[in-house]
Structures are given as C-alpha cells and as structure tokens.
Design an enzyme around this catalytic site. Sequence first.
Site, PDB file in Angstrom:
ATOM      1  N   ASP A  97     -20.928  -6.322   4.574  1.00  0.00           N
ATOM      2  CA  ASP A  97     -19.919  -5.513   3.895  1.00  0.00           C
ATOM      3  C   ASP A  97     -18.897  -6.464   3.288  1.00  0.00           C
ATOM      4  O   ASP A  97     -17.921  -6.851   3.922  1.00  0.00           O
ATOM      5  CB  ASP A  97     -19.262  -4.551   4.890  1.00  0.00           C
ATOM      6  N   VAL A  98     -19.149  -6.849   2.033  1.00  0.00           N
ATOM      7  CA  VAL A  98     -18.330  -7.866   1.366  1.00  0.00           C
ATOM      8  C   VAL A  98     -17.721  -7.365   0.064  1.00  0.00           C
ATOM      9  O   VAL A  98     -16.811  -7.983  -0.473  1.00  0.00           O
ATOM     10  CB  VAL A  98     -19.151  -9.149   1.104  1.00  0.00           C
ATOM     11  N   LYS A  99     -18.264  -6.278  -0.488  1.00  0.00           N
ATOM     12  CA  LYS A  99     -17.725  -5.623  -1.692  1.00  0.00           C
ATOM     13  C   LYS A  99     -17.480  -6.624  -2.821  1.00  0.00           C
ATOM     14  O   LYS A  99     -16.415  -6.643  -3.450  1.00  0.00           O
ATOM     15  CB  LYS A  99     -16.455  -4.841  -1.357  1.00  0.00           C
ATOM     16  N   ARG A 100     -18.464  -7.441  -3.104  1.00  0.00           N
ATOM     17  CA  ARG A 100     -18.325  -8.498  -4.094  1.00  0.00           C
ATOM     18  C   ARG A 100     -18.525  -7.961  -5.521  1.00  0.00           C
ATOM     19  O   ARG A 100     -19.244  -7.002  -5.756  1.00  0.00           O
ATOM     20  CB  ARG A 100     -19.338  -9.603  -3.829  1.00  0.00           C
TER      21      ARG A 100
END
Length: 316
Positions: free
Chosen positions: A111-114
Amino acid sequence: MESNNVISFADKLIAAIEQKGTPCIVGLDPRFKDLPAAITQQCLDEYGETLTGITHSILRFNQQVIDIVSPYVPAVKPQIAFYEMYGPPGVQAYLETITYARQKGLLVIADVKRNDIGSTVAAYSNAFLGRVPFWNNQLKPVFNVDAVTVNPYLGSDGIQPFLDDCQKYGKGIFVLVKTSNPSSSEFQHLPVEGEAFYLHVARKCKAWGENIMGNQGFSSVGLVVGATFPQEAIQIRKLLPQALFLVPGFGFQGGKAEDMKHFFINGRGAIINSSRGIIHAYRQEPYARKYGEEQYQQAIAESLQTMIRQVDQILQ
C-alpha cells in the site's frame, strides 16, 4: 521472455482466495504506541531508545502477526507510511516484513499509492513490480511484492509503466477510485459530464485492464473501493464486472459486514481488508476485556476468525 508463460496476478489472487477459503486480508499498519509491551521492552533493552529499537519492535510484531494469520488469509497489505516515518531502519523493517510474508506463502500488496510522470513513475514501478537497472544487468525489485496501490490523478502516462510491468511479470495494481475516508467525496463525487468523477476513473480502469485479463475472468488492474461506500460500490461493480476490488475500511473505519456483498460479483472478485481491527484487536472491546495485552496473540487470532465468519455469512 518472462512474459510468455507468466501467470497473471488476478489468477494468483483468485487461486489464493480459493485455497484459503476467504477473501479477507490483513493490513500490516503497526502503530508503535499500541504494540505489546512485552515486545517493545525487549527491544528497548537490546537497542535503547533508538529508531532501531522501534523498528525491531515493529518487525518482531509483524512476524508474529504473519505467523498467526498466514494459514487463513491469502494476502497481507503493509502500508508503507507506518515504516517510512522511522527513516532507513523503518524501510528495512518494511522490506523484511515483505520478505517474511512471502516466505510464509502470502501474496503481498504494497500500500504505497505511488504515481508521478514519465521516468519517475517508471522508477516507482521498477522498485516494486518491474526490474531495477544494475550495471549491465537487471535485478528483481528490492521490494518484490505482488501488487501495489496507485493514484490515477496524473492520467494514463502515470499508469502505463505499471501496466507494462503487470503484463511482463504477472503483477497487479489497485487504482484509487472510491476511497474509504469521509472527505473523499470532496473530489471523487464532483459532477463531471453528468456523473460523479469516480465513475470516470472507474471506466478508465476498465480500459487499462482490458489487456491484462487472467484465465479466471478478472483483470490485474484492480480498484480500491472503500467499505464505507456500499452504494457507490454497486455502481462501480455494474461498470466493471471483471475487476478485482480491494476493499479497505472494514470494521474499525465503519465498513459493515452486511454491506460487503455489494463489492462482489457472484461471490468473487473482491478482497476485504482489516488493519487495526485485527492486528491491534487486543486494544479494543470485546478483546481487550477478554484477553488483555498479555494475550494479544489470542485476540488477533479470534478477531480474524470473527471477520472471516462475518464475511463468509454474507457470501453464502
């Protein structure tokens, strides 16, 4: 080429769900202040009041959580913010958490939302899904995960490198479409050409995923659709019957078990995530009263089994 015989992420996830018999997954979002004293005191004694002491506490706790949940769930979702804030030792704990989870046979969703533009977003994708340039060769990514969360705000050129790596290496992405936080409607519900903006994003996800379909009928381009918005989930599911949904916000954030049926299609195609409600169950009722901190592992195990039963009942 690796892509010739690659198994799609969607097929891997569906197979893992069927093997474990549940679409429930666990978010690894450890809060240091909520960790059991038995762990933090041990690390304090070993490392003193240092960042290393904190991150070793987090890693040891994560490993215990993974040991408890790995027989029952198909995947875990570690949120990188809870690690990055401790600098390099925290990032190392994130890496070792990923490695340990994969050793235990779990799929890992970072879960890094890059997102970004051009070569920058390609570097983000390389870091988690693709390949890393290394002298005259290429290495598998250091953060070698199965899927990542991505932000679609920059448009298609900010997504394409992820799509390329998904096709080549059997990876997946989950695009933020309708998030679980209360203020998400400030942007996601804005009317655009007669309908909410999040529906336009959903349609774009459908187009992005058409060439990354698995044999089980689902695309490796998934959507993040918050458990706290079941009516919106109904709309999105009608548009995208072949998309995987990552559903955060179950339990602690207010997502109700009876609403989860709206995220699935014929009982398939979604994973339901709970983070604090599982890993810090011993801080919440009824588990705090029943077990207390001393029996935190029992609280984690029982809260997970309760979630699995609740979701299973609505999918019958």
